[in-house]
Design an enzyme around this catalytic site. Sequence first.
Site, PDB file in Angstrom:
ATOM      1  N   PHE A 138       0.855  -1.187   0.000  1.00  0.00           N
ATOM      2  CA  PHE A 138       0.000   0.000   0.000  1.00  0.00           C
ATOM      3  C   PHE A 138       0.886   1.230   0.000  1.00  0.00           C
ATOM      4  CE2 PHE A 138      -2.459   3.470   1.790  1.00  0.00           C
ATOM      5  CZ  PHE A 138      -3.576   3.425   0.975  1.00  0.00           C
ATOM      6  N   ASP A 223       9.257   2.358   1.739  1.00  0.00           N
ATOM      7  CA  ASP A 223       8.085   3.134   2.144  1.00  0.00           C
ATOM      8  C   ASP A 223       7.907   2.901   3.641  1.00  0.00           C
ATOM      9  OD1 ASP A 223       5.594   4.073   2.855  1.00  0.00           O
ATOM     10  OD2 ASP A 223       4.573   3.324   1.065  1.00  0.00           O
ATOM     11  N   LYS A 252       2.697   9.407   8.338  1.00  0.00           N
ATOM     12  CA  LYS A 252       1.922   8.999   9.529  1.00  0.00           C
ATOM     13  C   LYS A 252       2.486   9.441  10.891  1.00  0.00           C
ATOM     14  CE  LYS A 252      -0.985   5.458   7.652  1.00  0.00           C
ATOM     15  NZ  LYS A 252      -0.646   4.985   6.304  1.00  0.00           N
TER      16      LYS A 252
HETATM   17  C1  LIG Z   1      -0.864   5.226   4.923  1.00  0.00           C
HETATM   18  C2  LIG Z   1       0.205   4.832   4.000  1.00  0.00           C
HETATM   19  C3  LIG Z   1       0.498   5.574   2.840  1.00  0.00           C
HETATM   20  C4  LIG Z   1      -0.325   6.767   2.420  1.00  0.00           C
HETATM   21  O1  LIG Z   1      -0.196   7.819   3.318  1.00  0.00           O
HETATM   22  P1  LIG Z   1      -1.258   9.063   3.242  1.00  0.00           P
HETATM   23  O2  LIG Z   1      -0.726  10.031   4.239  1.00  0.00           O
HETATM   24  O3  LIG Z   1      -2.590   8.501   3.578  1.00  0.00           O
HETATM   25  O4  LIG Z   1      -1.202   9.585   1.855  1.00  0.00           O
HETATM   26  C5  LIG Z   1       1.556   5.179   2.072  1.00  0.00           C
HETATM   27  N1  LIG Z   1       2.294   4.110   2.395  1.00  0.00           N
HETATM   28  C6  LIG Z   1       2.064   3.373   3.496  1.00  0.00           C
HETATM   29  C7  LIG Z   1       2.948   2.211   3.823  1.00  0.00           C
HETATM   30  C8  LIG Z   1       1.000   3.694   4.328  1.00  0.00           C
HETATM   31  O5  LIG Z   1       0.735   2.941   5.403  1.00  0.00           O
END
Ligand SMILES: *Cc1c(COP(=O)(O)O)cnc(C)c1O
Length: 398
Positions: A138, A223, A252
Amino acid sequence: MTTSEQWKELESKYYMFLVRRQPMVLERGEGARVWDVDGKEYLDFTSGWAVNNAGHCNEAVADAIAEQARTLVQTSNQFYTIPQLKLAEILVENSCLDKIFICNSGAEANEGAIKLAKKYGKKNKDGAYEIITALNSFHGRTMMNVSATGQPHYQELFEPIPTGFTHVPYNDLAAIKNATNDNTVAVMIEPVQGEGGVNIPSIEYLRGVREWCDDNNMLLIFDEVQTGLGRLGTLFGYESFGVEPDIMSLAKGLGGGVPIGAFLAKDSACAFDPGDHGSTFGGNPLTCAAAHASTKYLIDNNVAENSAKMGEYLGEGLKRLQADYEFITDVRGMGLIWAVEFDSELTPEVIPACNEAGILLNPMRPNAIRLMPVLTITKEEIDEALARLNEGLKNATS
Ligand SMILES: *Cc1c(COP(=O)(O)O)cnc(C)c1O
């Protein structure tokens, strides 16, 4: 006084229907707990979707926001501002990366990371541009990240989507090797897949990917939007595996609750030239002051270590529950991100019963829930949470 029901009516009248909300209207938070408008208290095991790492309404973060709000809220990146540089310094000095760009969300951080990798390919690898990502990953909701994300249901409704991504099974080094060609410039993965199911890879996999990237002049992008800032029990997730990325995205847990993201890179990967990327709000004094205060709090108080210890303690408790309930088929996690999987689609019953018992949970799948409390949580709070979870599970299934 407006009641909970009246707020819900306003929501259905005015807000786009994009998420099936849990029924409580939350009003206030402190530490590991939140309260709804009716005064009911909950242990928050969602923490703003793995965001409130330093605890709800952390004093240091609240003070920094209040002070900065009365000092300077926004200029543009045409000028130097102090909170931005203090945040840059603390993140670079405490990570393996050399340079940073600050933006506003996780998706935006990944967009920047992907652009940086593509520019690197243009400059240093004969225009190579393809990026290998993992199935069940994700990476966010912008069009580029919808393409990067290895889950077809996020993509199908929005085609045509940007090209240049190859998706391979996670935790499978051979699949990455097979998918690599002359056009491949990077591998982008989460050190632990969060939204995709709390999937923990082997150390050998991540080390193997590192080696493969080194041998083929490819960049390794982690990520760390969800795994960064202590969630896995180390300040950054890569430390838990001893594998350094060339580029890392954060969001986050970075801002102590305010919207902020960033991507960092090793000097060797910094292919951008002036004008290649930018942001109006990115690195703005208000959000940077909050993020600096939150990050400093996490570091000064060894919160990542607490995450590791409390994570182990929570995991033991969840495994005891698994022994008590036949319908729990798996418990897995690391640091303070855990998944509990059921043998059938019990989530719709479990979540409301647990809410009633006073614990907020993330409905990850119809047959699985995710637990991600604030990283400052105490042993006593975990004991209380496990008791409430037990009560919720019992009531949901009796
Ligand atoms: C939540 C998340 C995103 C997206 O972040 P947003 O601030 O909602 O755009 C991207 N990568 C990972 C691994 C995430 O958990």
